[in-house]
Write a protein that holds these residues in place. Structure first.
Motif, PDB file in Angstrom:
ATOM      1  N   VAL A 407     -32.434 -24.184  77.108  1.00 49.96           N
ATOM      2  CA  VAL A 407     -33.453 -23.855  76.102  1.00 49.96           C
ATOM      3  C   VAL A 407     -34.600 -23.087  76.746  1.00 49.96           C
ATOM      4  N   ASN A 408     -35.324 -22.383  75.883  1.00 50.39           N
ATOM      5  CA  ASN A 408     -36.593 -21.770  76.253  1.00 50.39           C
ATOM      6  C   ASN A 408     -37.695 -22.717  75.784  1.00 50.39           C
ATOM      7  N   PRO A 409     -38.369 -23.443  76.697  1.00 45.27           N
ATOM      8  CA  PRO A 409     -39.332 -24.460  76.256  1.00 45.27           C
ATOM      9  C   PRO A 409     -40.544 -23.898  75.532  1.00 45.27           C
ATOM     10  N   TYR A 410     -40.779 -22.600  75.650  1.00 46.67           N
ATOM     11  CA  TYR A 410     -41.875 -21.988  74.905  1.00 46.67           C
ATOM     12  C   TYR A 410     -41.529 -21.823  73.423  1.00 46.67           C
ATOM     13  N   ASP A 411     -40.241 -21.827  73.099  1.00 47.09           N
ATOM     14  CA  ASP A 411     -39.774 -21.670  71.718  1.00 47.09           C
ATOM     15  C   ASP A 411     -39.611 -23.064  71.116  1.00 47.09           C
ATOM     16  N   ILE A 412     -40.636 -23.536  70.466  1.00 46.35           N
ATOM     17  CA  ILE A 412     -40.676 -24.914  69.986  1.00 46.35           C
ATOM     18  C   ILE A 412     -39.585 -25.167  68.944  1.00 46.35           C
ATOM     19  N   GLU A 413     -39.438 -24.249  68.005  1.00 44.61           N
ATOM     20  CA  GLU A 413     -38.450 -24.444  66.942  1.00 44.61           C
ATOM     21  C   GLU A 413     -37.027 -24.459  67.491  1.00 44.61           C
ATOM     22  N   ALA A 414     -36.711 -23.523  68.396  1.00 46.39           N
ATOM     23  CA  ALA A 414     -35.365 -23.470  68.958  1.00 46.39           C
ATOM     24  C   ALA A 414     -35.080 -24.701  69.818  1.00 46.39           C
ATOM     25  N   THR A 415     -36.096 -25.190  70.525  1.00 46.19           N
ATOM     26  CA  THR A 415     -35.891 -26.396  71.319  1.00 46.19           C
ATOM     27  C   THR A 415     -35.620 -27.590  70.424  1.00 46.19           C
ATOM     28  N   ALA A 416     -36.322 -27.680  69.311  1.00 42.06           N
ATOM     29  CA  ALA A 416     -36.062 -28.762  68.360  1.00 42.06           C
ATOM     30  C   ALA A 416     -34.638 -28.700  67.825  1.00 42.06           C
ATOM     31  N   GLN A 417     -34.171 -27.495  67.537  1.00 40.60           N
ATOM     32  CA  GLN A 417     -32.792 -27.344  67.061  1.00 40.60           C
ATOM     33  C   GLN A 417     -31.790 -27.747  68.131  1.00 40.60           C
ATOM     34  N   ALA A 418     -32.102 -27.437  69.404  1.00 44.74           N
ATOM     35  CA  ALA A 418     -31.217 -27.814  70.503  1.00 44.74           C
ATOM     36  C   ALA A 418     -31.150 -29.330  70.656  1.00 44.74           C
ATOM     37  N   ILE A 419     -32.285 -29.988  70.470  1.00 44.52           N
ATOM     38  CA  ILE A 419     -32.296 -31.454  70.547  1.00 44.52           C
ATOM     39  C   ILE A 419     -31.453 -32.048  69.421  1.00 44.52           C
ATOM     40  N   GLN A 420     -31.569 -31.492  68.235  1.00 43.98           N
ATOM     41  CA  GLN A 420     -30.759 -31.969  67.109  1.00 43.98           C
ATOM     42  C   GLN A 420     -29.276 -31.768  67.397  1.00 43.98           C
ATOM     43  N   ALA A 421     -28.917 -30.621  67.956  1.00 46.31           N
ATOM     44  CA  ALA A 421     -27.512 -30.376  68.307  1.00 46.31           C
ATOM     45  C   ALA A 421     -27.027 -31.384  69.335  1.00 46.31           C
ATOM     46  N   ALA A 422     -27.887 -31.727  70.301  1.00 46.55           N
ATOM     47  CA  ALA A 422     -27.506 -32.715  71.307  1.00 46.55           C
ATOM     48  C   ALA A 422     -27.296 -34.088  70.677  1.00 46.55           C
ATOM     49  N   LEU A 423     -28.162 -34.470  69.744  1.00 45.42           N
ATOM     50  CA  LEU A 423     -28.032 -35.772  69.089  1.00 45.42           C
ATOM     51  C   LEU A 423     -26.772 -35.865  68.247  1.00 45.42           C
ATOM     52  N   GLN A 424     -26.331 -34.738  67.695  1.00 45.50           N
ATOM     53  CA  GLN A 424     -25.162 -34.733  66.817  1.00 45.50           C
ATOM     54  C   GLN A 424     -23.860 -34.367  67.532  1.00 45.50           C
ATOM     55  N   MET A 425     -23.901 -34.092  68.817  1.00 37.71           N
ATOM     56  CA  MET A 425     -22.723 -33.596  69.539  1.00 37.71           C
ATOM     57  C   MET A 425     -21.610 -34.643  69.559  1.00 37.71           C
ATOM     58  N   PRO A 426     -20.389 -34.278  69.186  1.00 38.05           N
ATOM     59  CA  PRO A 426     -19.270 -35.234  69.199  1.00 38.05           C
ATOM     60  C   PRO A 426     -18.916 -35.654  70.622  1.00 38.05           C
ATOM     61  N   VAL A 427     -18.297 -36.810  70.723  1.00 39.42           N
ATOM     62  CA  VAL A 427     -18.039 -37.387  72.039  1.00 39.42           C
ATOM     63  C   VAL A 427     -17.112 -36.511  72.878  1.00 39.42           C
ATOM     64  N   GLN A 428     -16.162 -35.838  72.255  1.00 43.04           N
ATOM     65  CA  GLN A 428     -15.245 -35.007  73.032  1.00 43.04           C
ATOM     66  C   GLN A 428     -15.989 -33.887  73.752  1.00 43.04           C
ATOM     67  N   GLU A 429     -16.929 -33.258  73.058  1.00 43.81           N
ATOM     68  CA  GLU A 429     -17.704 -32.192  73.691  1.00 43.81           C
ATOM     69  C   GLU A 429     -18.642 -32.760  74.751  1.00 43.81           C
ATOM     70  N   ARG A 430     -19.211 -33.914  74.478  1.00 47.22           N
ATOM     71  CA  ARG A 430     -20.090 -34.529  75.471  1.00 47.22           C
ATOM     72  C   ARG A 430     -19.329 -34.848  76.755  1.00 47.22           C
ATOM     73  N   ARG A 431     -18.117 -35.341  76.613  1.00 49.92           N
ATOM     74  CA  ARG A 431     -17.305 -35.661  77.798  1.00 49.92           C
ATOM     75  C   ARG A 431     -16.963 -34.401  78.586  1.00 49.92           C
ATOM     76  N   ALA A 432     -16.586 -33.342  77.879  1.00 51.04           N
ATOM     77  CA  ALA A 432     -16.205 -32.106  78.559  1.00 51.04           C
ATOM     78  C   ALA A 432     -17.390 -31.509  79.316  1.00 51.04           C
ATOM     79  N   ARG A 433     -18.542 -31.489  78.679  1.00 50.46           N
ATOM     80  CA  ARG A 433     -19.728 -30.959  79.360  1.00 50.46           C
ATOM     81  C   ARG A 433     -20.087 -31.805  80.576  1.00 50.46           C
ATOM     82  N   HIS A 434     -20.056 -33.127  80.394  1.00 53.92           N
ATOM     83  CA  HIS A 434     -20.420 -34.016  81.494  1.00 53.92           C
ATOM     84  C   HIS A 434     -19.460 -33.877  82.669  1.00 53.92           C
ATOM     85  N   GLN A 435     -18.178 -33.777  82.382  1.00 57.19           N
ATOM     86  CA  GLN A 435     -17.187 -33.639  83.454  1.00 57.19           C
ATOM     87  C   GLN A 435     -17.450 -32.392  84.290  1.00 57.19           C
TER      88      GLN A 435
END
Length: 462
Positions: A407-435
């Motif tokens: 994220v670009n931390p200066y872009d408040i709205e886009a960062t908020a959207q990124a946080i929402q995407a992280a909260l809603q991310m399905p477990v399969q994608e979370r596992r793949a990213r973490h791996q």
């Protein structure tokens, strides 16, 4: 390789893993190889500034295979070298904050005086085949002072914070003297490719240095090698801490207390470079735009005290308290506090449990050399149900951790959207990213960092 001599502003016992930052990073190599760690004791005396040996003793103690050697600083030296120049000029400028720099001409004299004094104290402790590794912005000219005293040993330097672009760096009075001092090292290391590119452009355009081969520049009779050596963590050690009693207790308490919440975790020093006010504004934007997060998402923000004698830190402390109070007042319920703001240090042994309980980690500095919290969060996760890392693209870690949500931390709205995407991310994608993230921090861990830098230093042409 001969005996390793580490030089840094502060010295810590490498046997104590509760220490943070540089101490943790260097503990592995020092415990493996032994050697000498030299720097300021942390004590301030009322003696005359610039007191030279034998007026001021070198304190020595043994820490396993490592000898710790420290010197005290006179108050005037501390105020000019540490508060005035290192943290009042270099820290803000290197983090792109010219507006916060205090270009008082008197500070640079104290900075040079203390580096000269430290070189004088270190020289008698050196052995002919020592390899000297100097760390960070406090000690940029120390190698030049050692060379002036006749030191011929190999000397490497590592900058833990960012190096700004040439035009920002050139705002520092006597900037050419400062960067020219780097040429007294045999090897200069940076955290990121961006930092190395800034160094290359600066020495060629501002100093007139000539390229002398891949990663090498010649200035007069001196040739320096420079490269990128991103610092890592001890992944296995940190993962093991996750299962230690202190971390397990923290994890259990967080799970029980916040069983109905999704936790967002921020762990930082209270510093204007960390983007904490912007992070809080992004969280507020999240609550405004996504009502489903209200009474559901909780941000736990730890902001450890840091350099509280510097005026700029009082300003950010007040801003953080105001923002947290406003968010909790506007959105809080009797049974839900949106932000839990903690202005104190949390023991390192407890942090893995906090990280593991988090659904999302917010690591969103405005500028950072590396940021090891991002890597520690990855190491602490449960591979079956990992959390998501939201990472500023302006942290050095972003060059390695591409599978995070950048994220670009200066872009408040886009960062908020990124946080929402992280909260809603399905477990399969979370596992793949973490791996993928975990594999990356294992490849370039703290031992890789030490061995790669010291290997390059031992083979650097002289």
């Amino acid at each position: 390789m001969g005996r390793l001599v580490i030089v840094s502003n502060r010295v810590a016992d490498p046997r104590k893993t509760a220490a943070g930052g540089l101490a943790v990073a260097l503990a592995d190599v020092l415990n493996r190889t032994g050697g000498l760690w030299f720097g300021w004791s942390g004590r301030i005396t009322e003696h005359e500034a610039g007191a030279a040996p034998p007026d001021g003793p070198v304190h020595r103690q043994q820490a396993g295979p490592v000898t710790l050697a420290t010197v005290d600083l006179a108050r005037a030296d501390h105020d000019a070298y540490y508060l005035g120049y290192a943290n009042g000029v270099l820290w803000p400028v290197f983090h792109y904050r010219l507006d916060l720099a205090n270009f008082d001409a008197g500070f640079i004299a104290g900075y040079r005086r203390v580096n000269r004094m430290l070189a004088q104290r270190l020289l008698p402790l050196l052995q002919p085949d020592d390899v000297i590794w100097i760390h960070d912005y406090h000690l940029i000219p120390m190698a030049a002072e050692l060379r002036a005293l006749g030191c011929t040993q190999r000397i490497g330097f590592f900058l833990h914070i960012p190096l700004p672009p040439p035009l920002i760096l050139a705002a520092i009075p006597a900037h050419d003297w400062l960067v020219r001092a780097l040429f007294e090292h045999d090897l200069v290391g940076f955290q990121s490719e961006a930092d190395l590119a800034h160094f290359s452009r600066y020495v060629e355009t501002e100093l007139g240095a000539e390229p002398a081969g891949p990663g090498r520049w010649r200035l007069g009779e001196r040739t320096v090698r420079a490269g990128t050596f991103p610092i890592g963590i001890d992944v296995d050690e940190f993962a093991a801490l996750t299962h230690a009693p202190e971390a397990r207790d923290m994890y259990t308490r967080m799970r029980e207390e916040y069983s109905r919440r999704r936790l967002l975790i921020g762990v930082d020093r209270l510093d204007y470079s960390k983007g904490l006010p912007q992070r809080l504004r992004a969280f507020r934007e999240l609550l405004l735009r996504h009502p489903d997060t209200r009474n559901s998402a909780t941000l736990i923000q730890i902001a450890s005290p840091s350099r509280e004698s510097v005026l700029a830190y009082n300003d950010i402390l007040r801003e953080m308290e105001t923002l947290c109070g406003a968010i909790n007042g506007d959105f809080g319920e009797l049974d839900w506090m949106p932000v839990r703001y903690i202005h104190r240090t949390v023991a390192r042994k407890r942090l893995p449990g906090l990280y593991r309980a988090g659904r999302v980690a917010l690591v969103t500095p405005l500028r950072d050399g590396m940021n090891l919290v991002a890597k520690e969060f990855v190491a602490a996760q449960d591979p079956a149900d990992p959390g998501v890392l939201v990472l500023s693209r302006f942290a050095g870690a972003a060059e390695q951790l591409r599978e995070a949500i950048l994220v670009n931390p200066y872009d408040i709205e886009a960062t908020a959207q990124a946080i929402q995407a992280a909260l809603q991310m399905p477990v399969q994608e979370r596992r793949a990213r973490h791996q993928a993230l975990l594999a990356g921090i294992r490849r370039q861990d703290v031992r890789w960092w030490c061995d790669t830098f010291l290997g390059a230093l031992s083979s650097a042409p002289r």
